[in-house]
Design an enzyme around this catalytic site. Structure first.
Site, short mmCIF file in Angstrom:
data_model
loop_
_atom_site.label_atom_id
_atom_site.label_comp_id
_atom_site.label_asym_id
_atom_site.label_seq_id
_atom_site.Cartn_x
_atom_site.Cartn_y
_atom_site.Cartn_z
N LYS A 83 0.90 -0.67 0.56
CA LYS A 83 -0.45 0.06 -0.01
C LYS A 83 0.91 1.20 0.07
O LYS A 83 0.88 2.23 -0.94
CB LYS A 83 -1.01 0.14 1.12
CG LYS A 83 -2.30 -0.82 1.22
CD LYS A 83 -2.69 -1.14 2.55
CE LYS A 83 -4.14 -1.99 2.31
NZ LYS A 83 -4.49 -2.52 3.38
N GLN A 118 -4.61 -1.06 9.94
CA GLN A 118 -4.33 -2.96 9.27
C GLN A 118 -5.11 -4.19 10.13
O GLN A 118 -4.48 -4.01 11.03
CB GLN A 118 -2.59 -3.00 8.54
CG GLN A 118 -2.79 -4.63 8.10
CD GLN A 118 -3.77 -4.21 6.26
OE1 GLN A 118 -3.74 -3.01 6.47
NE2 GLN A 118 -4.10 -5.47 5.75
N ASP A 126 -10.93 3.39 4.14
CA ASP A 126 -11.15 1.92 4.68
C ASP A 126 -13.58 2.05 4.06
O ASP A 126 -13.09 0.83 4.06
CB ASP A 126 -10.44 0.84 5.39
CG ASP A 126 -9.14 0.02 5.11
OD1 ASP A 126 -9.13 -0.63 4.03
OD2 ASP A 126 -8.95 -0.07 6.14
N1 GUN Z 1 -6.72 -6.85 6.12
C1 GUN Z 1 -7.87 -7.62 4.95
N2 GUN Z 1 -8.18 -6.80 4.21
C2 GUN Z 1 -7.92 -5.61 4.89
C3 GUN Z 1 -9.04 -4.28 4.07
O1 GUN Z 1 -8.65 -3.43 3.15
N3 GUN Z 1 -8.30 -3.17 4.73
C4 GUN Z 1 -7.97 -2.94 6.13
N4 GUN Z 1 -7.86 -1.89 6.76
N5 GUN Z 1 -7.22 -4.43 6.82
C5 GUN Z 1 -7.20 -5.65 5.67
#
Ligand code: GUN
Length: 296
Positions: free
Chosen positions: A53, A97, A120
């Site tokens: 990311k 995350q 998110d």
């Molecule tokens: N863990 C798995 N997928 C995601 C996501 O799209 N965002 C976040 N913050 N954590 C995740």
């Protein structure tokens, strides 16, 4: 017939080019979109997602702030960091995350994020807005799936029978909501299957579009898919592979090799939904920066 392979890397690259131009435009107005990333602990999959990311941000000119905290970080300290990011004008998007370590209440942390920076789309405020069809940050993976479907020739969501396998808060539930909206990006008839569904195959066999988001390899096999269906594989599973330097390889939730002989189109793993998830995060961060500067 061998299915058309829907290339997430190509679709993601198209959208990222569009975003790069937008970011360059914003820079001329002295606006640099910023993403604050928080990772607690050292889960290898989470580390690789977060690293990807941040790299993607850099590639299109988004500022990113990396916060990697030890697994024993207290809930209080994490909430304090979220609070500082809420008040930091350089940060337009906050990404915590998931999953978080067990001693931290995930919902409490998601609730602490300013909904205007919730790129998110996990804050209940944004979830609620999405459900009623108001403008909101859409969660990145399901939004990426919808964009893939819209940008693949020959796929028509309007009136399509869609069967989603998996009911997580991150994928299955929001995706079902997006696809039933009365809009260009919806208008589908959606069924959500899960671990308590009596006969998953009876549902998937009538689907024009099957979306696998169960988190288990081989959840969808060729006998469960109608001839000519479109199959989207959201699964990312690590399985042991001694021939790889890392000792593992990634597979989805679908039996790709067998299904591709039956479906009209299918996404691979890796190289399918994965690149789209990150792209939609970049999209939300740019939208947030525009919103913060009254440009929407
Ligand atoms: N863990 C798995 N997928 C995601 C996501 O799209 N965002 C976040 N913050 N954590 C995740």
């Amino acid at each position: 017939m061998s299915a058309y392979i829907i290339d997430g890397k190509v679709i993601a690259a198209q959208i990222r080019e569009e975003l790069k131009a937008e970011v360059a435009n914003l820079k001329q107005k002295n606006i640099v979109p910023g993403l604050g990333v928080i990772l607690v602990g050292a889960d290898p999959a989470s580390i690789s997602y977060v690293t990807a990311k941040e790299k993607a941000c850099e590639e299109i000119g988004i500022y990113s702030e990396d916060n990697r905290l030890p697994a024993d970080t207290s809930e209080k300290d994490l909430l304090a960091l979220v609070g500082r990011m809420n008040n930091n004008p350089k940060i337009n998007g906050i990404l915590v995350q998931l999953p978080l370590p067990k001693h931290i209440d995930e919902q409490k942390v998601l609730l602490a994020i300013d909904p205007a920076k919730d790129v998110d789309g996990f804050h209940p405020m944004n979830v609620g807005k999405m459900v009623v069809g108001d403008k909101a940050f859409l969660p990145c993976t399901p939004h990426g799936v919808v964009q893939m479907l819209l940008r693949t020739l020959g796929v028509n969501l309007d009136g399509a029978e869609v069967v989603i396998v998996g009911r997580s808060n991150i994928v299955g539930k929001p995706l079902a909501n997006m696809l039933i909206q009365k809009s260009k990006t919806g208008n589908a008839t959606v069924t959500v299957c899960h671990t308590r569904t009596k006969d998953i195959k009876a549902h998937t066999l009538r689907a024009d579009i099957v979306i696998a988001a169960a988190g288990r390899p081989n959840t969808i096999t060729a006998d469960m898919v109608k001839d000519g269906a479109v199959v989207i594989d959201v699964g990312v599973n690590r399985i042991e592979d001694a021939t790889k330097k890392s000792g593992f390889r990634l597979v989805g939730d679908c039996d790709f090799d067998a299904i591709k002989e039956k479906a009209s189109a299918i996404t691979p793993v890796p190289g399918g939904v994965g690149p789209m998830t990150i792209t939609m995060l970049l999209y939300n961060t740019v939208e947030s920066a525009k919103n913060a500067n009254n440009l929407l």
